[in-house]
Design an enzyme around this catalytic site. Structure first.
Site, mmCIF file in Angstrom:
data_model
loop_
_atom_site.group_PDB
_atom_site.id
_atom_site.type_symbol
_atom_site.label_atom_id
_atom_site.label_comp_id
_atom_site.label_asym_id
_atom_site.label_seq_id
_atom_site.Cartn_x
_atom_site.Cartn_y
_atom_site.Cartn_z
ATOM 1 N N THR A 95 32.090 -11.485 61.176
ATOM 2 C CA THR A 95 32.543 -10.196 61.777
ATOM 3 C C THR A 95 31.556 -9.522 62.539
ATOM 4 O O THR A 95 30.238 -9.724 62.320
ATOM 5 C CB THR A 95 33.255 -9.308 60.599
ATOM 6 O OG1 THR A 95 32.006 -8.699 59.812
ATOM 7 C CG2 THR A 95 34.234 -9.721 59.889
ATOM 8 N N TYR A 102 25.059 -0.339 49.708
ATOM 9 C CA TYR A 102 26.458 -0.731 50.296
ATOM 10 C C TYR A 102 27.006 -1.448 49.043
ATOM 11 O O TYR A 102 28.340 -1.222 48.546
ATOM 12 C CB TYR A 102 26.084 -1.652 51.074
ATOM 13 C CG TYR A 102 27.473 -2.566 51.773
ATOM 14 C CD1 TYR A 102 28.429 -1.872 52.685
ATOM 15 C CD2 TYR A 102 27.893 -3.537 51.389
ATOM 16 C CE1 TYR A 102 29.612 -2.339 53.013
ATOM 17 C CE2 TYR A 102 29.151 -4.232 51.717
ATOM 18 C CZ TYR A 102 29.878 -3.743 52.562
ATOM 19 O OH TYR A 102 31.151 -4.365 52.972
#
Length: 337
Positions: free
Chosen positions: A235, A202
């Site tokens: 989130t 990532y």
């Protein structure tokens, strides 16, 4: 050296990337920067049904902008749209169902969008993923790379002609401070070599986004490009993909509105448009793309090799035989929302 980079990055993050870091930085914000109306301007936001994307869509709608929500899940997207319309009072909010992981689908959507719309003022590349084991999509691309890099590349490249025809065009990509511990690996863009560490994959994708932004800024001077780090934000994506980190940080994580603040500032404010194109932002300030003394700088030939590979992959995807029409790849019209 990598242990040094990681330690410096984490300590820096504790001070700057948390909720307290945002609150400290916000003391220097000019509150008038977002005292604007963007009625008549159009904004495309990927991953707009939750987290930073949804908070950004809400902020843009509240300022009167036309919002194009690009989302994967139809039910969640339409539920988010309903909330945004009800809270903002702005009905110019449209849903487009696109899976950013499926690169051919992204290209088909972008081409259709250009045919259906005369302008696009701002593109916000927000959608991202962290798949924990190496898997490939329909085109044979590693899924993290497909979503975080190739999807961003195909969508942006396809929409550049439309952006160039629009007034004050901008492209904002939501990256991550995690990219600071990664050097661009032009010889292994899809993480085929060595151990597959999804967090580092990532971070590599996020470094790729920074390099892409710098490349685009040089190649397209009419458009203002920027890339940003939202900080460590609470989130659904962080909770799902990094549950241990999410539990450890707890209340220190930023609220989604705080994470979205710099995206909104880059998309809406006149002050952002006056900054140099191609820069990396954190809390409304341009910040370095490398840690001090870090070995993460790339040679020009590595950057060129990276772009050539993306071009070749994009050309291969565009040259595939036309697929059967799929309702999920086309934007929902206002009447069907």
């Amino acid at each position: 050296m990598s242990l040094y980079r990681n330690a410096v990055w984490f300590l820096n993050g504790i001070h700057q990337y948390t909720r307290k870091g945002y609150e400290a930085a916000a003391k220097d914000f000019d509150t008038q920067d977002l005292d604007v109306s963007v009625v008549g301007r159009s904004f495309m936001i990927t991953g707009a049904n939750s987290g930073i994307g949804r908070a950004t869509a809400m902020a843009v709608a509240q300022k009167g902008g036309t919002v194009h929500m690009v989302c994967r899940n139809k039910d969640r997207a339409e539920a988010a749209r309903e909330v945004i319309v009800n809270e903002s009072g702005n009905t110019e909010v449209y849903v487009h169902i696109v899976d950013m992981e499926e690169t051919r689908q992204v290209w088909e959507f972008a081409e259709a969008f250009k045919q259906q719309h005369r302008t696009l003022n701002v593109l916000i590349n927000n959608a991202g993923c962290m798949v924990h084991k190496r898997e490939t999509n329909a085109e044979g691309l590693e899924k993290n790379f497909a979503t975080n890099t190739m999807g961003v590349y195909i969508l942006t490249e396809s929409l550049i002609p439309l952006l160039q025809k629009s007034r004050d065009p901008r492209v904002i990509t939501v990256s991550s401070g995690g990219m600071l511990v990664q050097k661009l690996r032009a010889d292994d863009l899809q993480s085929e070599k060595g151990f597959f560490d999804s967090v580092m994959v990532y971070a590599q994708n996020k470094r790729q986004q920074v390099v892409l932004t710098q490349h685009w800024a040089k190649a397209n001077p009419v458009i203002h490009f920027s890339v940003m780090h939202p900080g460590w934000v609470d989130t659904p994506a962080v909770s799902k993909s990094m549950p241990q980190f999410h539990r450890m940080m707890g209340e220190r994580l930023r609220r989604v509105e705080q994470g979205a603040d710099t995206v909104v500032w880059l998309a809406l404010s006149r002050a952002a448009a006056r900054t140099q194109s191609g820069q990396f932002f954190q809390d409304r300030r341009c910040v370095p793309t490398h840690l001090p003394l870090a070995w993460t700088h790339s040679a020009a030939e590595d950057i060129q090799a990276f772009i050539i590979q993306l071009d070749a992959l994009a050309a291969a995807i565009r040259s595939q035989p036309d697929a059967e029409p799929d309702a999920h790849t086309h934007p929902a019209t206002p009447e069907t929302l």
